[in-house]
Design a protein around this motif. Structure first.
Motif, mmCIF file in Angstrom:
data_model
loop_
_atom_site.group_PDB
_atom_site.id
_atom_site.type_symbol
_atom_site.label_atom_id
_atom_site.label_comp_id
_atom_site.label_asym_id
_atom_site.label_seq_id
_atom_site.Cartn_x
_atom_site.Cartn_y
_atom_site.Cartn_z
ATOM 1 N N TYR A 1 46.268 48.766 43.339
ATOM 2 C CA TYR A 1 45.418 49.377 44.364
ATOM 3 C C TYR A 1 43.972 49.551 43.884
ATOM 4 N N SER A 2 43.782 50.047 42.701
ATOM 5 C CA SER A 2 42.428 50.336 42.213
ATOM 6 C C SER A 2 41.635 49.072 41.910
ATOM 7 N N ASP A 3 42.300 47.903 41.948
ATOM 8 C CA ASP A 3 41.620 46.638 41.667
ATOM 9 C C ASP A 3 41.113 45.952 42.924
ATOM 10 N N ILE A 4 41.249 46.581 44.087
ATOM 11 C CA ILE A 4 40.761 45.976 45.327
ATOM 12 C C ILE A 4 39.270 45.700 45.209
ATOM 13 N N CYS A 5 38.889 44.448 45.459
ATOM 14 C CA CYS A 5 37.477 44.064 45.321
ATOM 15 C C CYS A 5 36.909 43.476 46.606
ATOM 16 N N GLY A 6 37.742 43.317 47.627
ATOM 17 C CA GLY A 6 37.263 42.768 48.892
ATOM 18 C C GLY A 6 38.034 43.354 50.061
ATOM 19 N N ILE A 7 37.334 43.628 51.159
ATOM 20 C CA ILE A 7 37.923 44.212 52.365
ATOM 21 C C ILE A 7 37.401 43.443 53.574
ATOM 22 N N ALA A 8 38.265 43.240 54.571
ATOM 23 C CA ALA A 8 37.818 42.683 55.848
ATOM 24 C C ALA A 8 38.590 43.345 56.971
ATOM 25 N N VAL A 9 37.928 43.436 58.126
ATOM 26 C CA VAL A 9 38.515 44.071 59.304
ATOM 27 C C VAL A 9 38.717 43.034 60.391
ATOM 28 N N ALA A 10 39.921 43.021 60.981
ATOM 29 C CA ALA A 10 40.186 42.298 62.217
ATOM 30 C C ALA A 10 40.342 43.326 63.320
#
Length: 478
Positions: free
Chosen positions: A65-74
């Motif tokens: 979880y703490s390694d999330i480096c990218g987010i996108a929303v649909a």
């Protein structure tokens, strides 16, 4: 690690994937739709923020979880979030299935060059007519509107602090020149809007900004988390199912119904009532036929009979039967493709004293499939051909419904294996592309197929006759 957020009409879903796109963990949170008047459909954008916080709280502690480096929303498309100069919401978001602006839509649709530039009929659910309605009925709110954001772009604002939207979502506003992939001054003027009221545009697979530091700290992330442009929900679903090239497509048996295919160029045909939108990656478009009520028709029948959809259809088994004696018109909320009518309404033809609840359910399933056949035929009129087709959505869990759909469409339908392949996965894939710059062809791949359901050759002619009767009845109603 990457995070895809699917902002749906009734709930938000967040999906974590690892570096190669394998799902790791997911979370969901629900919210309500308000219908203060007939034909109205609204939502408080604050509920989306609350749902996102709830989903993130559920994900905390998941491996990686703490390694999330990218987010996108649909996000669900066409919604109008009106903001003042301080980014405060001025009124509830008017949703995609709100039909109050039918008169304004017809007015815009008749304006010079609107169809040519936008590539589409101006449907009542699109964003531009909503703003004309606000101008006429809520003039003070219209006068104070500094920005108009789509639902996904509103979450982008929450995530990054910037006003940024992607091409695929923005194509459903009737303000975008869909061929040029830019806001159109002529379309904005027709809708009494200005370019400064629009968000900045990026491709869905490009970076839209960086996660705000306060959110990064609250969620336990690093300081350099990229937020991608994201996508409208159907474009994201196409990314999740690998529908990228001409000939590829999917059928969605969801609350609404969709037949979608990818295109490698801008080939609009608004007269068909087919939607022609930008895809979520550069230099690609997609087209889709949309029916407003698909599995929602079965949900409606369940509500009025006091039975669940599963109970209503249990007696049908899995062996496909010939067409029933009734015809159901699935226009409970009006229709888009091919009729473009907000006032069109559904009904049963052929009821008798012997009709049972199961007969009604069977007719509903057939009517929904005939409506999706209308969408397929409209797509074919634009020159699109679908060689392979996935079937997704809640209705795809019914073996009977899928066999029926394959036979009425006269197309083999591929059922994906259990797992992730929808809008949340598509969003996570777009986040990965924004971070890594990988080749979309290597990332946006099709899911493994569990089985292919072929049309029933013995019942094909019977259902072709049933479709002809459906079309005749639809012509009488329209």
């Amino acid at each position: 690690m990457y995070l895809g957020i699917d902002l749906g009409t009734s709930g938000l879903r967040a999906l974590m994937t690892d570096a190669v796109g394998k799902p790791v963990a997911s979370a969901e949170a629900q919210y309500d739709v308000q219908t203060p008047h007939p034909g109205w459909s609204e939502q408080d954008p604050g509920d989306w923020i609350t749902a996102l916080d709830q989903a993130m709280a559920q994900l905390q502690g998941s491996p990686g979880y703490s390694d999330i480096c990218g987010i996108a929303v649909a996000g669900h498309m066409h919604g109008a979030v009106l903001l003042d100069g301080f980014d405060q919401v001025l009124r509830p978001c008017i949703l995609w299935n709100d039909t109050r602006s039918a008169a304004e839509a017809a007015e815009l649709d008749a304006a010079e060059m609107v169809r040519d530039l936008s590539g589409n009929i101006v449907f009542p659910g699109f964003t531009a007519p909503k703003l004309l309605w606000v101008q006429r009925h809520e003039p003070e709110i219209f006068a104070n509107t500094a920005k108009v954001l789509l639902p996904a772009a509103y979450l982008n604002l929450h995530l990054t602090g910037g006003h940024v939207a992607d091409m695929s979502d923005s194509a459903g506003t009737s303000w975008l020149d869909v061929g040029a992939r830019d806001w159109s001054e002529q379309l904005l003027e027709a809708g009494h809007m200005r370019r400064d009221q629009m968000p900045d545009l990026v491709e869905g697979s490009a970076a839209a900004g960086t996660l705000r530091p306060e959110l990064a700290v609250r969620w336990g992330f690093g300081t350099d988390v990229t937020v991608a442009g994201g996508a409208g929900d159907n474009a994201a679903a196409a990314c999740g199912t690998g529908v990228m090239a001409p000939g590829q497509g999917f059928v969605s048996l969801g609350t609404s119904g969709v037949v979608l295919t990818a295109r490698d160029g801008f080939r609009p045909d608004p007269a068909t009532a087919v939607h022609t939108f930008c895809h979520a990656i550069p230099d690609r478009w997609y087209q889709m036929g949309v029916m407003l009520s698909a599995t929602d028709c079965m949900n409606w029948l369940g509500r009025i009979t006091g039975q669940s959809p599963a109970d209503l259809t249990a007696g049908l088994g899995e062996e496909l039967q010939p067409p029933g004696p009734m015809t159901f018109m699935p226009y409970l909320s009006g229709e888009r493709t091919p009729h473009n009518s907000a006032s069109l309404r559904g009904g049963f033809q052929g009821l008798s004293i012997a009709t049972t609840a199961e007969d009604l359910a069977r007719a509903v399933m057939e009517g929904v499939c005939y409506g999706l056949r209308d969408c397929l035929e409209a797509l074919r009129k634009t020159g699109a051909e679908i060689d392979s087709c996935l079937v997704i959505g809640g209705g795809s869990k019914s073996a009977y419904w899928v066999k029926l759909l394959a036979t009425i469409l006269n197309l083999p339908l591929q059922l994906p294996k259990d797992g992730e392949f929808g809008a949340a996965l598509g969003a996570a894939r777009l986040a990965r592309l924004a971070v890594t710059g990988d080749d979309p062809a290597e990332v946006l791949t099709a899911p493994e197929s569990a089985m292919t359901v072929a049309p029933d050759p013995l019942l094909r002619d019977g259902y072709e006759a049933g479709y002809a009767a459906f079309r005749k009845r639809a012509a009488e109603l329209t």
